[in-house]
Motif scaffolding. Structure first.
Motif, short mmCIF file in Angstrom:
data_model
loop_
_atom_site.label_atom_id
_atom_site.label_comp_id
_atom_site.label_asym_id
_atom_site.label_seq_id
_atom_site.Cartn_x
_atom_site.Cartn_y
_atom_site.Cartn_z
N ASN A 277 0.82 -1.21 0.00
CA ASN A 277 0.00 0.00 0.00
C ASN A 277 0.86 1.26 0.00
N ALA A 280 2.66 1.71 -3.35
CA ALA A 280 1.76 2.22 -4.40
C ALA A 280 1.51 3.71 -4.20
N ARG A 305 -0.32 0.65 -10.67
CA ARG A 305 -1.45 -0.21 -11.04
C ARG A 305 -1.15 -1.67 -10.71
N TYR A 308 -1.50 -2.27 -6.98
CA TYR A 308 -2.89 -2.38 -6.54
C TYR A 308 -3.48 -3.73 -6.95
N GLU A 312 -5.11 -6.65 -4.40
CA GLU A 312 -6.35 -7.40 -4.58
C GLU A 312 -6.16 -8.86 -4.17
N TYR A 322 -9.35 -1.63 -4.04
CA TYR A 322 -8.10 -1.59 -4.78
C TYR A 322 -8.35 -1.55 -6.29
N MET A 325 -8.96 2.02 -7.06
CA MET A 325 -7.72 2.79 -7.00
C MET A 325 -6.82 2.48 -8.20
N GLY A 326 -6.87 1.23 -8.64
CA GLY A 326 -6.10 0.84 -9.81
C GLY A 326 -6.57 1.55 -11.06
#
Length: 327
Positions: A277, A280, A305, A308, A312, A322, A325-326
């Protein structure tokens, strides 16, 4: 429990136990009705105070009764000398101390202690010294509470309250040392890390610290937090402090350095969701940095990407978050 022989109650003993418990419940309900009746009638006398104490002994989480207690004391104080007022307040401080030993996270008990301290009247001679004795006693109490449970956030909040209320202010540097002691004894102490952010911010504001000096201090803090992250990369406390140190606009060299350090940790702990996290988030910060070249931006975006997507897999409960967010 294993190794302990169970004893079966006879029907007579079971019935006696049931009657005893029923008797206790009835006595409690009668006491509760008596105290609430006194409250409705606004009875502010010693007898009502004694009944109030009896009820709190049985149920110190009854916040309405704490409110009533303060009204009783406020009703008594005008007819008392300062020494008698202090005697009542001291009794209540002792009372709440005994409750906190059993119920250390009940807000209403901590709140009543604050009220007691704020109600101490001016004393003879040097009033500042008179009141300071009460506050110093509180500091000793809260240190004992934190020795018993260093992660009790109620006690940490109360400690900050006491320190800010002391007539003679304790140096903030002392509090910084205190938080470090607690952190070094337990890196997962979220409350201590949080208190450290508040203390550092207060020092910088009070002393008008330059950004250059703040960056230097943060570099020392990064060394401390790195120890915590490598000790337990799955503990959220350290990662939240690390993100606070990074901020929203960190120096580019600091951001790149910390990303490299976290990548090293990620190689050793590929399933740490907090590690992924953070990586990213910081990769996106680097992507947004004005000095990042355009040809590097698409690469950084793909890295984020990919991270993320990895989240997952390792944190299935937040999979949809996620995914968003991706995108």
């Amino acid at each position: 429990m294993h190794g302990i022989k169970r004893t079966r109650l006879t029907p007579q003993a079971a019935e006696a136990k049931k009657l005893k418990e029923q008797s206790k419940i009835e006595a409690y309900l009668a006491l509760e009705q008596d105290v609430l009746g006194r409250k409705r009638r606004r009875e502010y006398d010693i007898e009502s105070l004694d009944q109030n104490t009896r009820l709190l002994d049985l149920n110190p989480e009854f916040y309405t009764i704490w409110n009533y207690r303060r009204n009783i004391l406020l009703g008594l104080f005008p007819s008392l000398s300062p020494e008698e007022v202090v005697s009542h307040l001291t009794t209540d401080l002792r009372l709440t101390t005994s409750y906190l030993l059993v119920h250390p996270k009940v807000y209403w008990i901590w709140n009543h202690r604050k009220w007691c301290l704020e109600s101490v009247p001016d004393g003879p001679g040097d009033t500042v010294k008179w009141k300071e004795e009460f506050w110093k006693g509180e500091l000793k109490l809260v240190e004992k509470m934190l020795d018993a449970d260093s992660r009790n956030f109620h006690a940490w909040d109360y400690r900050r309250y006491v320190l800010s209320s002391l007539p003679t202010q304790t140096p903030l540097s002392d509090e910084l040392k205190y938080t470090q002691t607690k952190i070094e004894s337990n890196f997962s102490n979220f409350s201590a890390w949080h208190c450290r952010t508040k203390t550092l911010s207060a020092i910088w504001e009070k002393e008008g610290t330059s950004q250059q000096e703040i960056n230097r201090i943060k570099d020392e803090e990064f060394e401390l937090i790195t120890q915590a992250l490598w000790t337990d990369p799955n503990d959220q406390s350290g990662w939240l402090y690390h993100r606070w140190l990074i901020g929203s606009e960190p120096p580019l060299e600091v951001l790149k350095r910390e990303i490299k350090n976290i990548k090293d940790l990620y190689e050793a702990e590929p399933d740490s969701k907090w590690c992924i996290n953070a990586l990213a988030h910081y990769t996106l910060l680097l992507f947004k940095d004005p000095s990042t070249k355009q040809e590097d931006q698409s690469k950084l975006k793909e890295e984020a990407r990919s991270l993320y997507k990895r989240l997952e897999e390792v944190d299935v409960d937040r999979k949809e978050r996620y995914k968003d967010m991706g995108k």
